[in-house]
Design a protein around this motif. Structure first.
Motif, PDB file in Angstrom:
ATOM      1  N   ARG A 191      56.067  39.133  29.653  1.00  0.00           N
ATOM      2  CA  ARG A 191      54.406  38.694  28.794  1.00  0.00           C
ATOM      3  C   ARG A 191      54.477  37.793  28.578  1.00  0.00           C
ATOM      4  NH1 ARG A 191      52.594  43.391  26.099  1.00  0.00           N
ATOM      5  NH2 ARG A 191      54.227  45.200  26.909  1.00  0.00           N
ATOM      6  N   GLU A 192      55.107  36.214  29.484  1.00  0.00           N
ATOM      7  CA  GLU A 192      54.905  34.949  28.142  1.00  0.00           C
ATOM      8  C   GLU A 192      54.004  34.255  29.508  1.00  0.00           C
ATOM      9  OE1 GLU A 192      58.060  33.758  27.136  1.00  0.00           O
ATOM     10  OE2 GLU A 192      58.628  35.434  25.519  1.00  0.00           O
ATOM     11  N   VAL A 193      54.469  35.249  30.485  1.00  0.00           N
ATOM     12  CA  VAL A 193      53.573  34.642  31.859  1.00  0.00           C
ATOM     13  C   VAL A 193      52.504  34.734  32.372  1.00  0.00           C
ATOM     14  CG1 VAL A 193      54.106  34.110  34.839  1.00  0.00           C
ATOM     15  CG2 VAL A 193      56.044  34.338  32.993  1.00  0.00           C
ATOM     16  N   ASP A 194      51.400  33.298  31.779  1.00  0.00           N
ATOM     17  CA  ASP A 194      50.311  33.438  32.133  1.00  0.00           C
ATOM     18  C   ASP A 194      49.086  34.493  33.637  1.00  0.00           C
ATOM     19  OD1 ASP A 194      50.167  32.464  29.698  1.00  0.00           O
ATOM     20  OD2 ASP A 194      49.542  30.699  30.888  1.00  0.00           O
ATOM     21  N   ALA A 195      49.404  34.573  34.896  1.00  0.00           N
ATOM     22  CA  ALA A 195      50.129  34.356  36.104  1.00  0.00           C
ATOM     23  C   ALA A 195      49.493  36.587  35.621  1.00  0.00           C
ATOM     24  CB  ALA A 195      50.463  34.186  37.689  1.00  0.00           C
ATOM     25  N   ALA A 251      49.714  34.164  43.552  1.00  0.00           N
ATOM     26  CA  ALA A 251      49.526  33.899  42.473  1.00  0.00           C
ATOM     27  C   ALA A 251      50.726  34.019  41.653  1.00  0.00           C
ATOM     28  CB  ALA A 251      48.080  34.404  41.359  1.00  0.00           C
ATOM     29  N   ILE A 252      50.873  34.903  41.256  1.00  0.00           N
ATOM     30  CA  ILE A 252      52.157  34.674  40.826  1.00  0.00           C
ATOM     31  C   ILE A 252      53.806  34.337  40.919  1.00  0.00           C
ATOM     32  CG2 ILE A 252      54.283  36.632  39.963  1.00  0.00           C
ATOM     33  CD1 ILE A 252      52.076  38.435  39.311  1.00  0.00           C
ATOM     34  N   ASP A 253      53.965  34.578  42.444  1.00  0.00           N
ATOM     35  CA  ASP A 253      54.151  33.716  43.592  1.00  0.00           C
ATOM     36  C   ASP A 253      54.832  32.202  43.228  1.00  0.00           C
ATOM     37  OD1 ASP A 253      55.046  36.231  44.859  1.00  0.00           O
ATOM     38  OD2 ASP A 253      53.773  35.615  46.600  1.00  0.00           O
ATOM     39  N   ALA A 254      53.386  31.756  42.638  1.00  0.00           N
ATOM     40  CA  ALA A 254      52.885  30.113  42.600  1.00  0.00           C
ATOM     41  C   ALA A 254      53.409  29.895  41.423  1.00  0.00           C
ATOM     42  CB  ALA A 254      51.224  29.851  42.916  1.00  0.00           C
TER      43      ALA A 254
END
Length: 264
Positions: A191-195, A251-254
């Protein structure tokens, strides 16, 4: 092994009703460990449904349709300790055979030749159906394959948007075994990961659903998030049907990775 896209991680679950509810809503892969001290809880929940007690309209769930997995802790891995520990786990789980028995970590009393050979003898004898490994690095995996003469039935490892090691997935693809992702929700930190939040907003869903969908989109990964309420159990199970675009996965991979939740 052929494993469902989403199973139930049971660490810290101490209520058999949560396990029974998971089975009611469609879970068919239950994961525990000796060190969790809840094998009996998992077994009680399984027994309640496989004997037809309660459940949705009192329906009985076929025991053979459920993959029951547990793990031997590092002080159960000496050659002469493996069989007694495995049988104790089977007794606590209330099963004739453990579908998938892991080496929890290649530490402590673990010796590749002795430990894995002892586990393999249990497959031949019947109380264990498949041998898996957990928290292994690539050299550990290669050694296990050499000793067993085949790939492990599964490799369980921490995998979530904040801790992702593509080389482990490449190894699994090369050798043809599934990767079981534990802590796919990063202990709630997704929940804290912007992507992840941005992708969730685009789909009108939750970051938790996106994290599970991201993990299970990566062949050959299956995920075992923990949940106890029916609402969260259903949501996690449904998350595997969420389709992310290649750009969203990338995007999440990055995401800039942080440290793992369960280091050595």
């Amino acid at each position: 092994m052929e494993l469902p896209s989403v199973g139930l991680g049971t660490m810290e679950i101490d209520d058999p009703d949560a396990v029974a509810t998971a089975l009611d809503v469609g879970y068919r892969h239950l994961d525990t460990a000796r060190i969790y001290d809840n094998e009996a809880v998992v077994g009680e929940g399984l027994a309640a449904r496989s004997t037809g007690d309660g459940g949705v309209a009192g329906e009985r769930i076929d025991r053979d349709d459920v993959t029951v997995a547990t793990k031997l802790w590092i002080d159960d891995l000496a050659a002469d300790a493996v069989a007694p520990a495995a049988r104790e786990s089977a007794d606590r789980l209330g099963v004739d055979a453990i579908d998938l028995l892991y080496v929890h970590r290649p530490r402590g009393d673990y010796d590749p030749e002795a430990t894995l050979s002892a586990l393999d003898r249990l497959v031949d004898a019947g109380p264990v159906r498949n041998v898996g490994v957990s928290n292994f690095e690539i050299p550990d995996l290669d050694r296990a394959i050499d000793v067993l003469g085949r790939p492990p039935a599964a490799h369980q490892t921490e995998l979530h948007p904040l801790f992702y090691r593509p080389a482990l997935l490449d190894h699994a693809r090369e050798h043809g075994y599934p990767v079981v992702a534990y802590s796919p929700l990063a202990g709630g930190r997704v929940r804290e990961v912007d992507a992840v939040v941005e992708v969730a907003d685009a789909h009108g869903t939750t970051p938790e659903a996106v994290a599970i969908a991201w993990a299970t989109a990566k062949e050959p990964v299956v995920a075992i998030p923990k949940a106890s309420s029916e609402e969260h159990l259903r949501a996690n199970l449904a998350a595997a049907d969420l389709e992310l675009t290649d750009a969203e996965v990338a995007a999440i991979d990055a995401v800039e990775r942080e440290e793992e939740l369960f280091p050595e």
